[in-house]
Each structure stands twice: as C-alpha cells, then as structure tokens.
Design a protein around this motif. Structure first.
Motif, PDB file in Angstrom:
ATOM      1  N   SER A  17     -40.648 -50.064   9.502  1.00 39.74           N
ATOM      2  CA  SER A  17     -41.861 -50.600   8.863  1.00 39.74           C
ATOM      3  C   SER A  17     -41.780 -50.455   7.346  1.00 39.74           C
ATOM      4  O   SER A  17     -42.110 -51.379   6.596  1.00 39.74           O
ATOM      5  N   LEU A  18     -41.319 -49.292   6.885  1.00 37.04           N
ATOM      6  CA  LEU A  18     -41.166 -49.076   5.447  1.00 37.04           C
ATOM      7  C   LEU A  18     -40.076 -49.980   4.867  1.00 37.04           C
ATOM      8  O   LEU A  18     -40.229 -50.536   3.767  1.00 37.04           O
ATOM      9  N   SER A  19     -38.991 -50.167   5.624  1.00 37.96           N
ATOM     10  CA  SER A  19     -37.911 -51.047   5.159  1.00 37.96           C
ATOM     11  C   SER A  19     -38.377 -52.492   5.060  1.00 37.96           C
ATOM     12  O   SER A  19     -37.992 -53.221   4.138  1.00 37.96           O
ATOM     13  N   LEU A  20     -39.182 -52.930   6.010  1.00 36.33           N
ATOM     14  CA  LEU A  20     -39.696 -54.305   5.963  1.00 36.33           C
ATOM     15  C   LEU A  20     -40.523 -54.527   4.699  1.00 36.33           C
ATOM     16  O   LEU A  20     -40.413 -55.575   4.037  1.00 36.33           O
ATOM     17  N   LEU A  21     -41.364 -53.545   4.339  1.00 33.10           N
ATOM     18  CA  LEU A  21     -42.160 -53.664   3.125  1.00 33.10           C
ATOM     19  C   LEU A  21     -41.270 -53.737   1.888  1.00 33.10           C
ATOM     20  O   LEU A  21     -41.475 -54.584   1.002  1.00 33.10           O
ATOM     21  N   CYS A  22     -40.265 -52.871   1.826  1.00 34.81           N
ATOM     22  CA  CYS A  22     -39.377 -52.850   0.656  1.00 34.81           C
ATOM     23  C   CYS A  22     -38.529 -54.121   0.573  1.00 34.81           C
ATOM     24  O   CYS A  22     -38.291 -54.648  -0.525  1.00 34.81           O
ATOM     25  N   LEU A  23     -38.049 -54.612   1.717  1.00 31.83           N
ATOM     26  CA  LEU A  23     -37.273 -55.856   1.705  1.00 31.83           C
ATOM     27  C   LEU A  23     -38.124 -57.035   1.262  1.00 31.83           C
ATOM     28  O   LEU A  23     -37.647 -57.930   0.544  1.00 31.83           O
ATOM     29  N   LEU A  24     -39.387 -57.056   1.668  1.00 29.84           N
ATOM     30  CA  LEU A  24     -40.284 -58.121   1.230  1.00 29.84           C
ATOM     31  C   LEU A  24     -40.507 -58.061  -0.282  1.00 29.84           C
ATOM     32  O   LEU A  24     -40.457 -59.091  -0.974  1.00 29.84           O
ATOM     33  N   LEU A  25     -40.721 -56.850  -0.823  1.00 29.97           N
ATOM     34  CA  LEU A  25     -40.900 -56.706  -2.269  1.00 29.97           C
ATOM     35  C   LEU A  25     -39.632 -57.101  -3.027  1.00 29.97           C
ATOM     36  O   LEU A  25     -39.700 -57.751  -4.076  1.00 29.97           O
ATOM     37  N   ALA A  26     -38.466 -56.712  -2.488  1.00 30.70           N
ATOM     38  CA  ALA A  26     -37.210 -57.069  -3.144  1.00 30.70           C
ATOM     39  C   ALA A  26     -36.997 -58.577  -3.127  1.00 30.70           C
ATOM     40  O   ALA A  26     -36.586 -59.171  -4.143  1.00 30.70           O
ATOM     41  N   ALA A  27     -37.281 -59.230  -1.999  1.00 29.67           N
ATOM     42  CA  ALA A  27     -37.120 -60.684  -1.914  1.00 29.67           C
ATOM     43  C   ALA A  27     -38.057 -61.401  -2.885  1.00 29.67           C
ATOM     44  O   ALA A  27     -37.654 -62.364  -3.560  1.00 29.67           O
ATOM     45  N   LEU A  28     -39.308 -60.947  -2.976  1.00 32.00           N
ATOM     46  CA  LEU A  28     -40.251 -61.554  -3.918  1.00 32.00           C
ATOM     47  C   LEU A  28     -39.803 -61.336  -5.362  1.00 32.00           C
ATOM     48  O   LEU A  28     -39.974 -62.220  -6.216  1.00 32.00           O
ATOM     49  N   THR A  29     -39.218 -60.174  -5.635  1.00 31.67           N
ATOM     50  CA  THR A  29     -38.716 -59.903  -6.986  1.00 31.67           C
ATOM     51  C   THR A  29     -37.582 -60.849  -7.343  1.00 31.67           C
ATOM     52  O   THR A  29     -37.567 -61.452  -8.429  1.00 31.67           O
ATOM     53  N   PHE A  30     -36.605 -60.996  -6.432  1.00 34.91           N
ATOM     54  CA  PHE A  30     -35.473 -61.891  -6.698  1.00 34.91           C
ATOM     55  C   PHE A  30     -35.920 -63.343  -6.813  1.00 34.91           C
ATOM     56  O   PHE A  30     -35.331 -64.139  -7.543  1.00 34.91           O
ATOM     57  N   LEU A  31     -36.997 -63.686  -6.110  1.00 29.01           N
ATOM     58  CA  LEU A  31     -37.452 -65.078  -6.094  1.00 29.01           C
ATOM     59  C   LEU A  31     -38.330 -65.420  -7.289  1.00 29.01           C
ATOM     60  O   LEU A  31     -38.255 -66.540  -7.822  1.00 29.01           O
ATOM     61  N   LEU A  32     -39.154 -64.466  -7.741  1.00 27.32           N
ATOM     62  CA  LEU A  32     -40.159 -64.767  -8.767  1.00 27.32           C
ATOM     63  C   LEU A  32     -39.789 -64.263 -10.159  1.00 27.32           C
ATOM     64  O   LEU A  32     -40.340 -64.761 -11.148  1.00 27.32           O
ATOM     65  N   CYS A  33     -38.918 -63.292 -10.228  1.00 26.84           N
ATOM     66  CA  CYS A  33     -38.556 -62.738 -11.531  1.00 26.84           C
ATOM     67  C   CYS A  33     -37.480 -63.614 -12.176  1.00 26.84           C
ATOM     68  O   CYS A  33     -36.282 -63.459 -11.895  1.00 26.84           O
ATOM     69  N   LYS A  34     -37.877 -64.544 -13.037  1.00 23.11           N
ATOM     70  CA  LYS A  34     -36.948 -65.508 -13.618  1.00 23.11           C
ATOM     71  C   LYS A  34     -35.975 -64.871 -14.601  1.00 23.11           C
ATOM     72  O   LYS A  34     -34.893 -65.411 -14.843  1.00 23.11           O
ATOM     73  N   ALA A  35     -36.339 -63.735 -15.164  1.00 25.13           N
ATOM     74  CA  ALA A  35     -35.478 -63.104 -16.162  1.00 25.13           C
ATOM     75  C   ALA A  35     -34.165 -62.611 -15.566  1.00 25.13           C
ATOM     76  O   ALA A  35     -33.175 -62.452 -16.285  1.00 25.13           O
TER      77      ALA A  35
END
Length: 633
Positions: free
Chosen positions: A328-346
């Motif tokens: 459950s904790l890994s799913l949350l972290c993977l979701l945050l990491a995916a959103l970071t790679f997708l939305l962080c244009k820098a």
C-alpha cells in the motif's frame, strides 16, 4: 545295531529339497500343493524336486461348476460372483475369491476377496492404474447392460459397489440418480443427442476403490502440502465405452469421507485412463460449492469422478501484514513518482520517460498482486491474473534494462540525455522493446504450458516442472547484463574524471545517475535474486529468513524509487518547493479574500439594520453647506 541306524536315518531330513519337509525324521515329503517329479510321496534323495500341482487340471480343485478355477503356485482359488449370475463373467477376468465359490467339502477355503483388494498390492502404480481402468470400463458396461433387465437401486458386495439405473424420461430433461449418498444430475437430451443407443443411464459408487486410486495418482500439486481422497469414486455412464463429452454439464454431489478444515481445498477430478496407466485430472471439472459434509462439482463429460482434498500451507500472518502494508505504501510512492516524472517539466528527458514507464508497470503489478493474488477461483480467472502478473513484472525488468542501456550510451558519449532528434529516434524503439519483449516471452510460455499459470493457493506461476524459469531466467539475464553495463560505466567515469577537468560537472551528474541506477538494480534485482534461495533444501529457518527479506525488499520497491529519484533530486525538490509555495500563496489569497468579504459584510449589516427600524419616521432635511432648500409642490 538299530540304535546306530537312527542317527543315520535322521540325517536324510537334513538334505530335503526346496518345497519339501522332513516326515517322521526319516523321509522327505513335498508340501501341500506340490508333488515330486518321480511321483513318490516319500523319498530320501536330495536330487528329488517338488513341482507345483495344477489342481484345476488334475481335478483336485473343489470349485463349483459356475466358478472359475485358477491355479496358483502351491495352491488354487475359485473365482465367481455369487448370487448375481449375470456378472459371473467378471470373475473370469478378475480374481473374486469367495467362500460360496467352493463346494461344501469341509475344505478350509481362502478368505473372501473382491476385485479391488486383490489389486492393492499387485505391481507398480502404472500396472494398478492400467488394471483399474480396464475394470472400471468392464463394470460400467456390465451395469448398463444389466439395466435392461432390472432398473432401480442395487448393490453387489463382491464388486463392492452400489448403483442406480434409470431410463431417461423424454418429457423431462433432467434425470437425478443416487447411489451411496452421492447424486448425479444429468441432462439426458444433451447426453444422448450424439448416440442412438437406448436412453438408460447409470450411477455407480465404488466402496473401496478410493483407497487404491488415492491422492498419489494426482500429480498436479500446485503448491499444496498433501492431497488425499475425500469421497468414494463414482462412475456415470450411458453405455458408451469412451469418454462422453457434454455441451451441458452434469452436476455431481459427493459425500465427504472426512471432514474439511480451514486449510483445505476440495478438488473435483475425473479418472483419465491412458496406455501408460491413468491418473486423476481436473480438466473439464470445476468446483460449484462445498461445505463440511458435501461437495458439488460440474463436469462437461461422463467418466469416473471423485473429490480430492488438498492441504494448503499455513500462511504467516506477520508476512501477510508486511505485504499489505508495504505494498500500500509502495503504491502511494509509485503514484507520486509517476506524477512527478509526468508533470515536472524541468526534469523531463529520455531518462525520466524510461523511469515513468517503470513506475507504471510496477504500480499496476503491485496493485494486481494486492487485489488478485488470492483469487484462485474460478481457475480461468486465476490463470489470467498469473499471466498478467508475469507480463507486468517482466516489463518492469525490461524497462530497467533499457534504463541501464540508455545510461551506458550516455556515459560512453559523455553527454546527458535530452530530447534531441537522436533521442526522439531512440524513443521509437523504446516502447516496442519495453512492452514487446515481455509480451513475446509470456506468449511463448502460455503456448507451451498454459496449465502452469495459477496454483491452488495463489495466482502465480507453478514452481514445479521448471516453468518458473520462464520468469526467473529472463530476470537473471537482465540483472547480469545490467551489472555488466554498470561496471563498464564506472570504469569509463574513473578514466574520464581524471583526464577531462572541463567536463567535471557533466561527469559528476552522470555519476549520480549511475549511483541511482545501481541502487535501482539492487532494489529490483536483489529481491528476486533471493527468490532463487526460497526452496525446501535450504531448511525451514533459513527459508523463513529469506522469505522475510524477499517480502520486505519487494514491498518497499516503490518507496525506494520515490526516495532515490525524487527526494534525492535537487531539481525535483525545487519543484516541490514551488508547488508547496504556490499552494500556500493560493491558500493565503483565499483566506485574505474570505476575511475581507467577512469584514465588509459586518460593516454593511448595522446600516441596513438602522434603515429598517427608522423607515416609517419623518425628519426635516438638513441642507448641506452652500445649498438652498427646494420646495416641491
């Protein structure tokens, strides 16, 4: 003189031949069922031999005329099916030694036996299975033929069976038969649509056959500890020797021979005969429902059936808690990491695109594992879940291989990857390779052994027959290739860092990327490498330690990826700060607007209240300075 001869005469008994014994301390005599080659009853020569007497040929056997006489070494037996002359032909094929088969001459006959007890210790498992298959077919045919003479319920102690025969009712599609607390519900219209035979159907329950054709004849263990027979063997027949396939299932209700338990699983099986012998198989039969006393199965063919009970391993509650909380904790972290790679244009470049795909594959794999690993019923769904998990975890390792390859090419060219035309060109092949290679492996594996997807305890690959290597083999190869890449990367950086000072920053960044990639390899590779040691040979204590290490590292993959690639990245931390500051400013602006609105409302409310209370009063208007009153007529 006579006293001197006694020891000499007694010496003859010391040299009696095989199958002979000493008689009266003076002569040798052949044992019962044997006779000497010379025909003499008493002899003293050591070269004399005792041979078996064929009582059936010599007429010494005391069998009834309806019995079959069978010679054995040193004896004989009479075989028959007493009280049921119609089945007496069975005794001509199988040994049915019964007291009623002998003439009443006072002879001590051998104990009564049925055709199944004689099979118990008669040769190898292959021989027993082959003989049992032949006897099942013979009995089914005999019972069905006998149904034209007498319908209804019957029993035969010599064959150790109870059975019921019926004629299918043309006005009713369903026909229910019962024998020995077991029932069969068959659709006669469907069963007889491919044959012109008489519409008689029989259900046979065998009393002791289950003790012989037990759980050892079932090879599809699939993660179970032990498998035992939990019902009597039953046969359903419509008079056709070969297995009859049905488009509408036949429903079978079995009474358990032993109570169920919390760690047991009932299996619906049928007897699959072959030239090599035969075995129990679950093909075409599925479990409908089960309780403490009965199990209901449905099968799409007619044959001999039974219920096996599988004892599943006891689950470790601590490991279960670690798995669910960690995933459950890994799913949350993977979701945050995916959103970071997708939305962080820098930080967006080829590397982050690869890591995004890795996070997506791991997220889907962990989510499916968390929700579907225990969905063992129905079997088809469990096989699909196992196949998808096989694909998603292989895809995760394939993207990890591409990350290692991209980093190796970057270091070799001494440049950081970005979206150049070459990068876009590589991206064309990135997705076909990342998702195509695991798809090819899973497709080949499913074509070769689709039955190896799913076990009775979990929806994963079967560990026996080497099928697990369809996953562990590619994983081991990817780990080995990536280690080769990373060793070469470190060697290149070691040489370049000492010779090119002007590119120190570039190389330094690349070294950081290499460190993160090696950390990622450890995260993913180490856990699955421990899987090679999760075998029975390592012992219970070591196996438990390895299982805990495997579980803890596996469930924390998402956490470690988020920490290494997001929290340890300076640009990402700066973007996080910007997002948090923007959120704080937005909240502050919203709070300021709400405060102003509230204050403005409080200022206006007293004026409105005064105007309301003095609305009907008249007062002289006070002229403003510099103005004159005006009278309106």
């Amino acid at each position: 003189m006579g006293s001197r001869c006694l020891p000499l005469l007694s010496a003859f008994c010391l040299s009696c031949p095989e199958k002979a014994s000493c008689f009266n301390d003076t002569h040798c005599v052949c044992n019962n069922g044997y006779e000497s080659t010379s025909g003499r009853k008493y002899f003293t020569e050591s070269y004399e031999k005792c041979e078996d007497i064929d009582e059936c040929k010599t007429g010494q056997a005391k069998c009834k005329q309806t019995s079959y006489c069978r010679n054995e070494i040193g004896s004989y037996y009479c075989s028959c099916v007493p009280d049921v002359p119609l089945f007496n032909w069975v005794a001509g094929i199988f040994k049915i030694n019964h007291a009623k088969c002998y003439e009443h001459t006072g002879k001590n006959t051998q104990p009564s036996e049925n055709i199944w007890t004689t099979l118990r210790n008669n040769g190898s498992k292959e021989h027993i299975a082959k003989e049992a298959t032949q006897r099942l077919e013979s009995i089914e045919s005999a019972i069905w033929n006998y149904s034209f003479t007498s319908l209804g319920k019957h029993k035969n102690p010599e064959l150790d069976i109870v059975y019921e025969t019926k004629t299918c009712n043309e006005t009713s599609e369903k026909t229910v038969l019962e024998a020995g607390n077991n029932t069969m519900d068959i659709d006669c219209a469907d069963a007889f649509k491919r044959t012109t035979r008489a519409k008689n159907v029989a259900l046979i329950t065998y009393g002791s056959l289950g003790d012989i054709l037990d759980g050892s004849f079932f090879s599809d263990r699939r993660g179970t500890v032990d498998i035992k027979m939990n019902s009597h063997v039953v046969s359903g027949t419509i008079g056709v020797e070969k297995k009859v396939y049905l488009s509408k299932p036949v429903f079978l209700t079995f009474k358990h021979t032993q109570p169920g338990g919390a760690r047991t699983k009932q299996l619906c099986v049928y007897w699959e005969g072959s030239q090599e012998g035969g075995s129990w198989s679950t093909e075409g039969c599925t479990l409908v429902g089960s309780n403490e006393s009965y199990t209901v199965c449905k099968c799409f063919h007619l044959s001999s059936f039974a219920v096996l009970v599988a004892l599943v391993p006891e689950a470790d509650p601590i490991l279960a808690v670690i798995t669910y909380v960690g995933l459950s904790l890994s799913l949350l972290c993977l979701l945050l990491a995916a959103l970071t790679f997708l939305l962080c244009k820098a930080i967006q470049n080829t590397s982050t695109s690869l890591h995004l795909q890795l996070c997506i594959c791991l997220f889907l794999a962990h989510l499916l594992f968390l929700t579907g690993i225990d969905q063992t019923e129905p079997e088809v769904l469990c096989s699909i879940i196992a196949g998808v998990l096989h694909y998603l975890y292989l895809a995760s390792f394939t993207w990890m291989l591409l990350i290692g390859l991209q980093l190796f090419l970057t270091v070799r060219n001494l440049r950081v990857a970005n979206y150049t035309s070459a990068g876009r060109f590589k991206k064309r092949f990135m997705y076909p390779l990342g998702y195509g290679i695991p798809a090819l492996i899973v497709a080949v594996s499913a074509a070769v052994g689709h039955k190896n997807y799913g076990t009775y305890t979990h929806c994963w690959l079967k560990l026996d027959k080497g099928f697990i290597w369809s996953f562990m083999g590619p994983v081991a190869l990817i780990i080995l290739i990536n280690f080769t890449f990373y060793f070469q990367i470190l060697w290149i950086l070691r040489n370049k860092l000492s010779s090119l000072n002007k590119e120190v920053s570039t190389i330094q960044d690349t070294r950081v990327m290499t460190f993160k990639a090696i950390a990622q390899l450890f995260i993913l590779g180490c856990s699955w490498s421990l899987g090679f040691f999760m075998v029975d040979e390592v012992g219970k204590t070591i196996g438990s330690v390895v299982a805990y290490m495997f579980t803890i590292i596996n469930v924390l993959q998402g956490v470690l990826i988020f920490v290494v690639y997001c929290l340890f990245n300076r640009q990402v931390r700066m973007e996080y700060k910007k997002w948090f500051r923007g959120m704080q400013k937005g909240l502050e602006i919203e709070n300021t607007e709400v405060s102003r609105s509230t204050a403005h409302t409080r200022v206006e409310e007293p004026g409105k209240s005064t105007e309301f209370f003095h609305k009907g009063d008249t007062a002289p208007a006070q002229p403003q300075p510099g103005t004159h009153p005006v009278t309106v007529f």
